[in-house]
Enzyme design. Structure first.
Site, short mmCIF file in Angstrom:
data_model
loop_
_atom_site.label_atom_id
_atom_site.label_comp_id
_atom_site.label_asym_id
_atom_site.label_seq_id
_atom_site.Cartn_x
_atom_site.Cartn_y
_atom_site.Cartn_z
N GLU A 1 0.83 -1.20 0.00
CA GLU A 1 0.00 0.00 0.00
C GLU A 1 0.86 1.26 0.00
O GLU A 1 1.77 1.37 0.83
CB GLU A 1 -0.92 -0.03 1.24
CG GLU A 1 -1.94 -1.16 1.15
CD GLU A 1 -2.48 -1.60 2.50
OE1 GLU A 1 -2.30 -0.88 3.51
OE2 GLU A 1 -3.10 -2.69 2.55
N GLU B 1 -4.64 -6.72 2.78
CA GLU B 1 -3.48 -7.45 3.33
C GLU B 1 -3.62 -8.97 3.24
O GLU B 1 -2.63 -9.67 3.03
CB GLU B 1 -3.23 -7.06 4.80
CG GLU B 1 -2.62 -5.70 5.00
CD GLU B 1 -3.66 -4.59 5.06
OE1 GLU B 1 -4.86 -4.89 4.94
OE2 GLU B 1 -3.26 -3.42 5.21
N ALA C 1 3.01 -3.46 11.63
CA ALA C 1 3.02 -4.82 12.17
C ALA C 1 1.67 -5.16 12.79
O ALA C 1 1.28 -6.32 12.84
CB ALA C 1 4.13 -4.97 13.21
N ASP C 2 0.96 -4.12 13.25
CA ASP C 2 -0.37 -4.33 13.83
C ASP C 2 -1.34 -4.95 12.81
O ASP C 2 -2.39 -5.48 13.18
CB ASP C 2 -0.94 -3.00 14.30
CG ASP C 2 0.03 -2.27 15.22
OD1 ASP C 2 -0.26 -2.18 16.41
OD2 ASP C 2 1.08 -1.82 14.73
N PHE C 3 -1.04 -4.83 11.52
CA PHE C 3 -1.91 -5.41 10.49
C PHE C 3 -1.55 -6.87 10.20
O PHE C 3 -2.19 -7.53 9.39
CB PHE C 3 -1.86 -4.61 9.18
CG PHE C 3 -2.05 -3.11 9.33
CD1 PHE C 3 -2.65 -2.58 10.46
CD2 PHE C 3 -1.62 -2.25 8.34
CE1 PHE C 3 -2.82 -1.20 10.61
CE2 PHE C 3 -1.78 -0.87 8.47
CZ PHE C 3 -2.38 -0.34 9.62
N HIS D 1 -1.36 0.82 16.15
CA HIS D 1 -0.25 1.14 15.25
C HIS D 1 1.09 1.17 15.98
O HIS D 1 2.00 1.89 15.57
CB HIS D 1 -0.50 2.51 14.58
CG HIS D 1 -1.61 2.52 13.58
ND1 HIS D 1 -2.93 2.49 13.95
CD2 HIS D 1 -1.61 2.53 12.23
CE1 HIS D 1 -3.70 2.50 12.86
NE2 HIS D 1 -2.93 2.51 11.81
#
Lengths: 323, 325
Positions: B29, B60, B84-86, B129
């Site tokens: 993205e 993702e 990294a939270d995703f 985040h």
């Protein structure tokens, strides 16, 4: 695609459909004797789709399949013997007994995988198509998925990207009316799931999934289009899952009249009727008998093959040196 | 040697590997026209074109699954997951797809892709985040996990990760992108996966740290030195495969161990290192292994609250002193 498949192609499709049916029936019989291991997802009644949809592909084209992939494996050119050996966990199996019937692959034939996470084959095939586009190869990628998989979120993500980038991929929706026990009208407000293709600007066609010639023509047109670089397409093939979700399915939710109606339209009968005038009934019966014999021989050989020896997989070890 | 920022070192690694190998391509993205929200991919779409540097929709799950099969069909994708939270969105592709095929298909396919992401707290980015989910990915067999703490390692490890034939999750840290450091020049200067680095030599206590916590540990070692304590700091940098020999060697010398990681404490990466030390170095230990980690709670937004939960030099000093007490 009007003059295709050729008679020779149709005969080969007919032969492979019988290989698959015999494989399924044999597995069903051995399951009843307690001789299979784990759930087995039979595709009786769906042979025309898996075999005819893959019939025009080359070994360099990729197919991503489902947990119900036997017709896709045989359609894509795998011999039945290593598939049977894999199902019985033998060293001689397609994956040396490590994969089992849901996850069979033969990369040399472009079959990269059964996939038992419902919906996962959709981005998987899209990724292979992306690879083909990045490298400028003219190979195509085919995703075979079911009506259950069509309801996953990842289906939307993958189809959106496939259409956005005009990736060389064909989505073959094998609509067998059930996601495990939940029938299609409990899963989606629409009957024809392929109308969603329009939302991605993707062409689609609905075909009788029990008619191998119709499946071949519809899918073949989409394959040619994708190969020309014109982007993805979808074929929704309507069919019916005759034998329950898996060998562990206790049944009781499929209507007898539905089963009878679909059995009357058995794809093997339809394939026979399409060929009998041109080829002759006797020759078709010989081909059928040879297919049955091939499967019988595969079981006999596979069941006497050795099991693999266990070894740890060092490539995924947690420590960089041997402990 | 050239003085570079961490983000520039990553950019150089990507450029060099894309130039060297036409099968390397990037997608993620905002990585193309905009150059990435942390500017790691700046200029690469201009240089290599859209075919090899693709902006993606916000997808993702599918992107990660596509990286897996793109990798097994002849390319070397480098996928950017913005935070990294995703990563929880990527997990089916990692857990059920990427990690299994090399083994279950008996070596028929290779899986050379890199998933770059960045994590860590301290920037006021709040609970969705700021996380470090190192243990979540390091838990998965068949996935390598790397976390560079310096510009030189950022470049050398990313080049090695791209050339590796297995999936690599490459963990960057948002507070390190502007860090400057000397980076060796040369297209083939690699830092091998699976090797820790000795960030500071010492004799009294071994501090094993990851990512930005290496720098907090070095500050802690300075403070400990003022108290007459000699701390050794090991940058684990290759979270998996782990350099067990480096751990054993250091503990054999110091007999004391402190593990520092920004992830949650319970079932966290520091817990695994602690258990590994118990398994392999028990006889060399003079005291229980101490952990300095994130408490088991969401990361708060307000600055004093966020600073309270983050591991830091002060907490590392306190843990080291307790170990030595």
């Amino acid at each position: 695609m009007k003059n295709s498949p050729s008679i020779d192609e149709q005969i080969e499709i007919f032969r492979k459909m019988h290989v698959v049916r015999q494989l399924e029936e044999k597995l069903g019989a051995l399951h009843k004797e307690g001789k299979t291991r784990g759930p087995i997802h039979r595709c009786d009644g769906q042979e025309a789709i898996g075999v005819a949809a893959t019939a025009m592909l080359d070994d360099t084209d990729y197919v991503m399949s489902t947990h119900r992939g036997h017709a896709h494996y045989i359609g894509k050119g795998l011999d039945v013997y290593p598939v049977v050996a894999e199902i019985f966990g033998r060293e001689t199996g397609s994956c040396a007994g490590r994969a089992g019937h849901m996850l069979v692959a033969d990369a040399s034939k472009g079959m990269i995988g059964g996939n038992a996470i419902v919906g996962a084959s959709i981005p998987a095939a899209t990724g292979a198509a992306l690879s083909n586009q990045v490298l400028g190869r003219d190979a195509v990628s085919m995703c075979i998925f079911g009506d259950g998989a069509a309801q996953t979120g990842i289906c939307h993500e993958a189809m959106n990207m496939a259409a956005l980038w005009k990736l060389p991929i064909v989505f073959v929706l094998e609509h067998n009316q059930f996601g495990l026990t939940v029938d299609t009208d409990m899963q989606s407000p629409i009957d024809d799931l392929s109308i969603r293709a329009a939302g991605y600007g993707m062409p689609s066609e609905i075909v009788d999934g029990n008619d191998p010639v119709a499946v071949y023509r519809a899918v073949g047109a989409m394959v040619e289009r994708a190969r020309r670089g014109e982007g993805p397409g979808m074929v929704e093939a309507k069919t019916y899952r005759l034998e329950g979700f898996s060998t562990s399915d206790m049944g009781g939710y499929q209507k007898d009249e539905d089963i009878a109606a679909w059995k009357a339209r058995d794809p093997l009968k339809i394939a026979f009727d399409q060929l009998k005038a041109e080829v002759g009934e006797d020759k078709l019966k010989t081909i059928e008998a040879e297919a049955v014999a091939e499967v019988e021989a595969a079981f006999e050989k596979a069941l006497s093959d050795p099991f693999p020896e266990f070894e740890l997989f060092d490539a995924s070890a947690a420590y960089s040196e041997v402990v | 040697m050239a003085l570079m920022r961490y983000a520039e070192a990553l950019n150089a690694a990507l450029r060099e590997e894309m130039t060297r190998d036409p099968s390397v391509f990037l997608f993620g993205e905002d990585i193309g026209r905009y150059g990435g929200v942390f500017k790691v991919t700046r200029g690469l779409q201009e240089e290599f074109g859209f075919n090899r540097v693709r902006d993606t929709p916000i997808s993702e799950q599918a992107m990660t699954a596509m990286a897996v099969t793109a990798a097994m069909t002849g390319t070397r994708p480098v996928l950017e997951i913005m935070y990294a939270d995703f990563m929880p969105l990527t997990l089916d592709a990692l857990v059920n797809q990427a990690s299994i095929y090399e083994y279950i298909w008996n070596g028929q396919v290779k899986m050379p892709f890199v998933l770059r992401t960045q994590g860590g707290g301290g920037a006021g980015a709040a609970a969705q985040h700021s996380k470090s989910l190192d243990s979540m990915v390091a838990h998965i067999p068949g996935i390598k996990v790397v976390a560079p703490s310096t510009p030189a390692d950022a470049k050398g490890l990313l080049k090695s990760a791209i050339r590796d034939d297995q999936p690599v999750v490459f963990l960057e840290h948002k507070l390190l992108y502007n860090m400057r450091g000397e980076v060796p020049e040369g297209d083939d200067v690699l830092v091998p996966l699976g090797a820790a680095s000795l960030a500071r030599e010492g004799t009294d206590v071994s501090i094993f740290a990851t990512s930005r916590m290496v720098h907090e540990s070095l500050k802690a070692a300075e403070a400990l030195a003022e108290k007459g304590i000699s701390a050794e700091v090991i940058d684990l940098r290759s979270l998996k495969p782990l350099d067990l020999n480096a751990i054993k060697k250091s503990i054999a010398k110091t007999n004391n161990a402190v593990v520092v990681n920004e992830g949650w404490n319970f079932c966290g990466y520091a817990a695994e290192i602690s258990a590994t030390i118990m398994d392999h170095c028990f006889d060399d230990l003079d005291a229980p292994v101490a952990r300095v980690t994130m408490p088991d709670m969401p990361i708060p937004y307000s600055e004093p609250l966020e600073m309270a939960v983050l591991p830091n030099a002060e907490k590392i000093v306190a843990a080291s002193l307790q170990t030595l007490a």
